[in-house]
Design a protein around this motif. Sequence first.
Motif, PDB file in Angstrom:
ATOM      1  N   GLU A  55       0.822  -1.206   0.000  1.00  0.00           N
ATOM      2  CA  GLU A  55       0.000   0.000   0.000  1.00  0.00           C
ATOM      3  C   GLU A  55       0.859   1.261   0.000  1.00  0.00           C
ATOM      4  N   PHE A  56       1.880   1.288   0.842  1.00  0.00           N
ATOM      5  CA  PHE A  56       2.760   2.451   0.956  1.00  0.00           C
ATOM      6  C   PHE A  56       4.116   2.097   0.349  1.00  0.00           C
ATOM      7  N   HIS A  57       4.099   1.730  -0.919  1.00  0.00           N
ATOM      8  CA  HIS A  57       5.299   1.219  -1.575  1.00  0.00           C
ATOM      9  C   HIS A  57       6.385   2.269  -1.729  1.00  0.00           C
ATOM     10  N   ASP A  58       6.003   3.552  -1.663  1.00  0.00           N
ATOM     11  CA  ASP A  58       6.983   4.617  -1.842  1.00  0.00           C
ATOM     12  C   ASP A  58       7.532   5.147  -0.527  1.00  0.00           C
ATOM     13  N   ALA A  59       7.134   4.558   0.601  1.00  0.00           N
ATOM     14  CA  ALA A  59       7.637   5.005   1.902  1.00  0.00           C
ATOM     15  C   ALA A  59       9.035   4.441   2.132  1.00  0.00           C
ATOM     16  N   ARG A  60       9.818   5.145   2.934  1.00  0.00           N
ATOM     17  CA  ARG A  60      11.197   4.729   3.172  1.00  0.00           C
ATOM     18  C   ARG A  60      11.277   3.582   4.172  1.00  0.00           C
ATOM     19  N   HIS A  61      10.411   3.573   5.178  1.00  0.00           N
ATOM     20  CA  HIS A  61      10.506   2.564   6.234  1.00  0.00           C
ATOM     21  C   HIS A  61       9.124   2.010   6.584  1.00  0.00           C
ATOM     22  N   HIS A  62       9.089   0.707   6.898  1.00  0.00           N
ATOM     23  CA  HIS A  62       7.878   0.031   7.381  1.00  0.00           C
ATOM     24  C   HIS A  62       8.291  -0.758   8.626  1.00  0.00           C
ATOM     25  N   CYS A  63       8.437  -0.063   9.731  1.00  0.00           N
ATOM     26  CA  CYS A  63       8.934  -0.671  10.967  1.00  0.00           C
ATOM     27  C   CYS A  63       7.790  -1.390  11.690  1.00  0.00           C
ATOM     28  N   SER A  64       8.125  -2.442  12.411  1.00  0.00           N
ATOM     29  CA  SER A  64       7.055  -3.261  12.980  1.00  0.00           C
ATOM     30  C   SER A  64       7.428  -3.838  14.330  1.00  0.00           C
ATOM     31  N   ALA A  65       6.364  -4.208  15.065  1.00  0.00           N
ATOM     32  CA  ALA A  65       6.512  -4.912  16.335  1.00  0.00           C
ATOM     33  C   ALA A  65       5.209  -5.637  16.612  1.00  0.00           C
ATOM     34  N   PHE A  66       5.306  -6.798  17.220  1.00  0.00           N
ATOM     35  CA  PHE A  66       4.078  -7.489  17.610  1.00  0.00           C
ATOM     36  C   PHE A  66       4.304  -8.355  18.836  1.00  0.00           C
ATOM     37  N   VAL A  67       3.205  -8.525  19.590  1.00  0.00           N
ATOM     38  CA  VAL A  67       3.182  -9.336  20.803  1.00  0.00           C
ATOM     39  C   VAL A  67       2.001 -10.280  20.678  1.00  0.00           C
ATOM     40  N   ILE A  68       2.240 -11.585  20.881  1.00  0.00           N
ATOM     41  CA  ILE A  68       1.202 -12.579  20.618  1.00  0.00           C
ATOM     42  C   ILE A  68       1.136 -13.602  21.750  1.00  0.00           C
ATOM     43  N   GLY A  69      -0.090 -13.987  22.097  1.00  0.00           N
ATOM     44  CA  GLY A  69      -0.327 -15.031  23.087  1.00  0.00           C
ATOM     45  C   GLY A  69      -0.721 -14.465  24.436  1.00  0.00           C
ATOM     46  N   PRO A  70      -1.579 -15.167  25.186  1.00  0.00           N
ATOM     47  CA  PRO A  70      -1.991 -14.688  26.514  1.00  0.00           C
ATOM     48  C   PRO A  70      -0.804 -14.395  27.428  1.00  0.00           C
ATOM     49  N   ASP A  71       0.266 -15.200  27.313  1.00  0.00           N
ATOM     50  CA  ASP A  71       1.470 -14.974  28.117  1.00  0.00           C
ATOM     51  C   ASP A  71       2.519 -14.146  27.385  1.00  0.00           C
ATOM     52  N   ARG A  72       2.178 -13.648  26.204  1.00  0.00           N
ATOM     53  CA  ARG A  72       3.077 -12.829  25.387  1.00  0.00           C
ATOM     54  C   ARG A  72       4.395 -13.547  25.087  1.00  0.00           C
ATOM     55  N   MET A  73       4.286 -14.822  24.747  1.00  0.00           N
ATOM     56  CA  MET A  73       5.476 -15.626  24.487  1.00  0.00           C
ATOM     57  C   MET A  73       6.154 -15.263  23.167  1.00  0.00           C
ATOM     58  N   ILE A  74       5.390 -14.715  22.205  1.00  0.00           N
ATOM     59  CA  ILE A  74       5.958 -14.321  20.914  1.00  0.00           C
ATOM     60  C   ILE A  74       6.091 -12.804  20.880  1.00  0.00           C
ATOM     61  N   GLN A  75       7.321 -12.322  20.749  1.00  0.00           N
ATOM     62  CA  GLN A  75       7.600 -10.889  20.673  1.00  0.00           C
ATOM     63  C   GLN A  75       8.638 -10.667  19.580  1.00  0.00           C
ATOM     64  N   ARG A  76       8.291  -9.858  18.605  1.00  0.00           N
ATOM     65  CA  ARG A  76       9.196  -9.594  17.490  1.00  0.00           C
ATOM     66  C   ARG A  76       9.194  -8.101  17.167  1.00  0.00           C
ATOM     67  N   SER A  77      10.293  -7.642  16.553  1.00  0.00           N
ATOM     68  CA  SER A  77      10.345  -6.245  16.109  1.00  0.00           C
ATOM     69  C   SER A  77      11.330  -6.111  14.963  1.00  0.00           C
ATOM     70  N   SER A  78      11.148  -5.054  14.172  1.00  0.00           N
ATOM     71  CA  SER A  78      12.031  -4.795  13.034  1.00  0.00           C
ATOM     72  C   SER A  78      12.221  -3.296  12.850  1.00  0.00           C
ATOM     73  N   ASP A  79      13.493  -2.894  12.661  1.00  0.00           N
ATOM     74  CA  ASP A  79      13.811  -1.487  12.408  1.00  0.00           C
ATOM     75  C   ASP A  79      13.649  -1.120  10.932  1.00  0.00           C
ATOM     76  N   ASP A  80      13.635  -2.099  10.060  1.00  0.00           N
ATOM     77  CA  ASP A  80      13.451  -1.897   8.615  1.00  0.00           C
ATOM     78  C   ASP A  80      14.265  -0.729   8.067  1.00  0.00           C
ATOM     79  N   GLY A  81      15.552  -0.759   8.327  1.00  0.00           N
ATOM     80  CA  GLY A  81      16.439   0.243   7.736  1.00  0.00           C
ATOM     81  C   GLY A  81      16.737   1.441   8.616  1.00  0.00           C
ATOM     82  N   GLU A  82      15.967   1.674   9.649  1.00  0.00           N
ATOM     83  CA  GLU A  82      16.307   2.730  10.593  1.00  0.00           C
ATOM     84  C   GLU A  82      17.523   2.274  11.411  1.00  0.00           C
TER      85      GLU A  82
END
Length: 237
Positions: A55-82
């Motif tokens: 959708e935002f193909h011309d943007a410089r960065h698409h940084c992300s983070a997510f937390v998943i599960g009742p105990d938050r066992m899955i945690q990920r993040s990405s700086d995507d070039g920053e």
Amino acid sequence: MESEEESRATSYTTLAPGADFRHELDIRRSRFITVLRRSPTEESARSLVAELRREFHDARHHCSAFVIGPDRMIQRSSDDGEPSGTAGVPMLEALIRRETAVRGTQEANDGGHLSDVAAVVVRYFGGILLGAGGLVRAYSESVSSALDLAPLVRRRRLRLSAMEIRHSDAGRLENELRAAGLVMAPTEYLPSHAVLRVALPDDARDLADAHARVSSLTAGMVELQPEGAEWVDVNFD
């Protein structure tokens, strides 16, 4: 029904069902577009990143983070070039730090922590360098301000229990249990008997009270039998 290994948490906070939530900030001419999605799986969270890249193909960065599960066992993040540690980690910390007060409770597993949420911040560079500290603040603020406005719900694990009773007694007992404040699941009518089901908070005291209530109403002739658990959305108390 819950098929995976049971979590320690019995409730948590997440986004209300529905469309992705979007919020935009302008920080020193850079656009920070935050998109939040309710994501019970890692696949769902990664799908959000892929969709926003298109959708935002011309943007410089698409940084992300997510937390998943009742105990938050899955945690990920990405700086995507920053610069390393200036985007994904602050976003993840904003998700983890978010606590939603649940009235009358104080324990950590009483529903205050946030989970099953993915956050993506799309950045359009505005020509002014923010520096490492400025980027950390910008990405953290982007997620925090979006969460301030996003619709949230409490997700709670309920214990399902069943009891077998004569057809002639089913309606009366169901009405009495409802009047006592128990949440009733649909009654199943079989040829020889009826099966009443109740959904109970995953709390030892509530479970004991329900057993005592059923025993009292049936003169000890009927017992609740456990049937597992399921997660449901409920309003905040």
